[in-house]
Every structure is written in C-alpha cells, then in structure tokens.
Design a protein around this motif. Sequence first.
Motif, PDB file in Angstrom:
ATOM      1  N   LYS A  36      -0.059  11.722  -3.151  1.00 23.68           N
ATOM      2  CA  LYS A  36       0.513  10.435  -3.560  1.00 23.68           C
ATOM      3  C   LYS A  36      -0.444   9.768  -4.529  1.00 23.68           C
ATOM      4  O   LYS A  36      -1.631  10.104  -4.595  1.00 23.68           O
ATOM      5  N   GLN A  37       0.088   8.839  -5.285  1.00 25.31           N
ATOM      6  CA  GLN A  37      -0.740   8.101  -6.236  1.00 25.31           C
ATOM      7  C   GLN A  37      -0.545   6.612  -6.031  1.00 25.31           C
ATOM      8  O   GLN A  37       0.581   6.127  -5.866  1.00 25.31           O
ATOM      9  N   LYS A  38      -1.663   5.880  -6.028  1.00 26.41           N
ATOM     10  CA  LYS A  38      -1.650   4.418  -5.970  1.00 26.41           C
ATOM     11  C   LYS A  38      -2.632   3.934  -7.016  1.00 26.41           C
ATOM     12  O   LYS A  38      -3.833   4.206  -6.915  1.00 26.41           O
ATOM     13  N   GLU A  39      -2.087   3.295  -8.033  1.00 27.91           N
ATOM     14  CA  GLU A  39      -2.871   2.839  -9.173  1.00 27.91           C
ATOM     15  C   GLU A  39      -3.610   4.029  -9.788  1.00 27.91           C
ATOM     16  O   GLU A  39      -2.991   5.025 -10.099  1.00 27.91           O
ATOM     17  N   LYS A  40      -4.938   3.961  -9.935  1.00 36.15           N
ATOM     18  CA  LYS A  40      -5.657   5.042 -10.610  1.00 36.15           C
ATOM     19  C   LYS A  40      -6.059   6.178  -9.672  1.00 36.15           C
ATOM     20  O   LYS A  40      -6.624   7.169 -10.115  1.00 36.15           O
ATOM     21  N   TRP A  41      -5.762   6.075  -8.376  1.00 30.12           N
ATOM     22  CA  TRP A  41      -6.210   7.070  -7.399  1.00 30.12           C
ATOM     23  C   TRP A  41      -5.078   7.969  -6.935  1.00 30.12           C
ATOM     24  O   TRP A  41      -4.023   7.494  -6.524  1.00 30.12           O
ATOM     25  N   ILE A  42      -5.327   9.273  -6.996  1.00 34.41           N
ATOM     26  CA  ILE A  42      -4.431  10.265  -6.411  1.00 34.41           C
ATOM     27  C   ILE A  42      -5.088  10.716  -5.110  1.00 34.41           C
ATOM     28  O   ILE A  42      -6.271  11.067  -5.099  1.00 34.41           O
ATOM     29  N   THR A  43      -4.322  10.710  -4.025  1.00 36.51           N
ATOM     30  CA  THR A  43      -4.809  11.187  -2.733  1.00 36.51           C
ATOM     31  C   THR A  43      -4.099  12.482  -2.398  1.00 36.51           C
ATOM     32  O   THR A  43      -2.869  12.537  -2.394  1.00 36.51           O
ATOM     33  N   ILE A  44      -4.884  13.510  -2.138  1.00 36.54           N
ATOM     34  CA  ILE A  44      -4.360  14.798  -1.702  1.00 36.54           C
ATOM     35  C   ILE A  44      -4.744  14.954  -0.236  1.00 36.54           C
ATOM     36  O   ILE A  44      -5.916  14.870   0.110  1.00 36.54           O
ATOM     37  N   GLY A  45      -3.746  15.182   0.607  1.00 34.77           N
ATOM     38  CA  GLY A  45      -3.963  15.266   2.045  1.00 34.77           C
ATOM     39  C   GLY A  45      -3.630  13.934   2.694  1.00 34.77           C
ATOM     40  O   GLY A  45      -3.394  12.931   2.025  1.00 34.77           O
ATOM     41  N   ASP A  46      -3.610  13.933   4.014  1.00 34.42           N
ATOM     42  CA  ASP A  46      -3.292  12.745   4.788  1.00 34.42           C
ATOM     43  C   ASP A  46      -4.529  11.873   4.901  1.00 34.42           C
ATOM     44  O   ASP A  46      -5.553  12.299   5.443  1.00 34.42           O
ATOM     45  N   ASN A  47      -4.442  10.661   4.403  1.00 30.29           N
ATOM     46  CA  ASN A  47      -5.579   9.747   4.397  1.00 30.29           C
ATOM     47  C   ASN A  47      -6.165   9.545   5.795  1.00 30.29           C
ATOM     48  O   ASN A  47      -7.351   9.304   5.950  1.00 30.29           O
ATOM     49  N   ASP A  48      -5.329   9.630   6.823  1.00 26.73           N
ATOM     50  CA  ASP A  48      -5.796   9.473   8.201  1.00 26.73           C
ATOM     51  C   ASP A  48      -6.038  10.809   8.885  1.00 26.73           C
ATOM     52  O   ASP A  48      -6.371  10.851  10.071  1.00 26.73           O
ATOM     53  N   GLY A  49      -5.862  11.900   8.173  1.00 25.18           N
ATOM     54  CA  GLY A  49      -6.028  13.232   8.756  1.00 25.18           C
ATOM     55  C   GLY A  49      -7.468  13.711   8.683  1.00 25.18           C
ATOM     56  O   GLY A  49      -8.367  12.989   8.235  1.00 25.18           O
ATOM     57  N   PRO A  50      -7.688  14.953   9.096  1.00 24.56           N
ATOM     58  CA  PRO A  50      -9.056  15.481   9.152  1.00 24.56           C
ATOM     59  C   PRO A  50      -9.661  15.807   7.787  1.00 24.56           C
ATOM     60  O   PRO A  50     -10.879  15.869   7.658  1.00 24.56           O
TER      61      PRO A  50
END
Length: 124
Positions: A36-50
């Motif tokens: 997912k992307q929020k503003e300038k940051w792309i997150t790969i994986g579950d933010n609350d995951g391991p």
Amino acid sequence: MLFNVLSDLVKIDNILLIIKNTGAVSEIRSNSLSIKQKEKWITIGDNDGPAHMHINTELIQNAEFIEEQKPERTSFSVQFFDKDRNRILGAFFTKMYDQSMNLDTERKKTYDNLRQKYGLNIKF
C-alpha cells in the motif's frame, strides 16, 4: 509507476526483497505480501505483522532489470537506485533453477514479461 512495479513483484512467489547497507541486511520473501502507499511511503507487508518494509518513494530515482552471470548460473533481479546509483532495494528472483541447475523456463518467462512491460531501465 514505482508502486506498480513493486506491486507486480510482490505478486510473484519467491521474490527475495533485500535492503542492505554497511551495517545490516534485511531479507523478506514476496510470498503473500500486501502493498500500500500513503503519501511518499510504500509499505510492503503487514505493518503490524512480523516483517514489513517502508520505502521512501522520493529517494528512488530508477530501477534496472539485471541479469548477472555467475560461475554456475545467472542471477535475475530488479534493482532500485537513488540519484547517486546507490542500491536502495533489490528484488531477486529465487528458485530459477532445479536440482540439476536447469533454468525454470516458466520463471524466466515471468521475469522476461515483467522486463518487457517496464523496459530495462525505468525512470521514476
């Protein structure tokens, strides 16, 4: 465009995402990762995951499809660079060969199709 390339990569099983610097290396397999992307940051994986990573889209300037010849095989990757050509992220296609060191033609086709879709050198 960066989000699209990364989205296509994380849909492929056995992609090894590597972030490396002089003091540490982080490796995450692409199998079943969200993106997912929020503003300038792309997150790969579950933010609350391991395991997950955050990628600053403002720092990545280009990506290249790289085939590197090694003594017994060829390594296939997509590597993401900053403006100074420092690698920020590498996406390596693993399990490209069977036990007899024969290239898996379906995995190679997946790599080639992605390279054809985006081109050898992608500017962001």
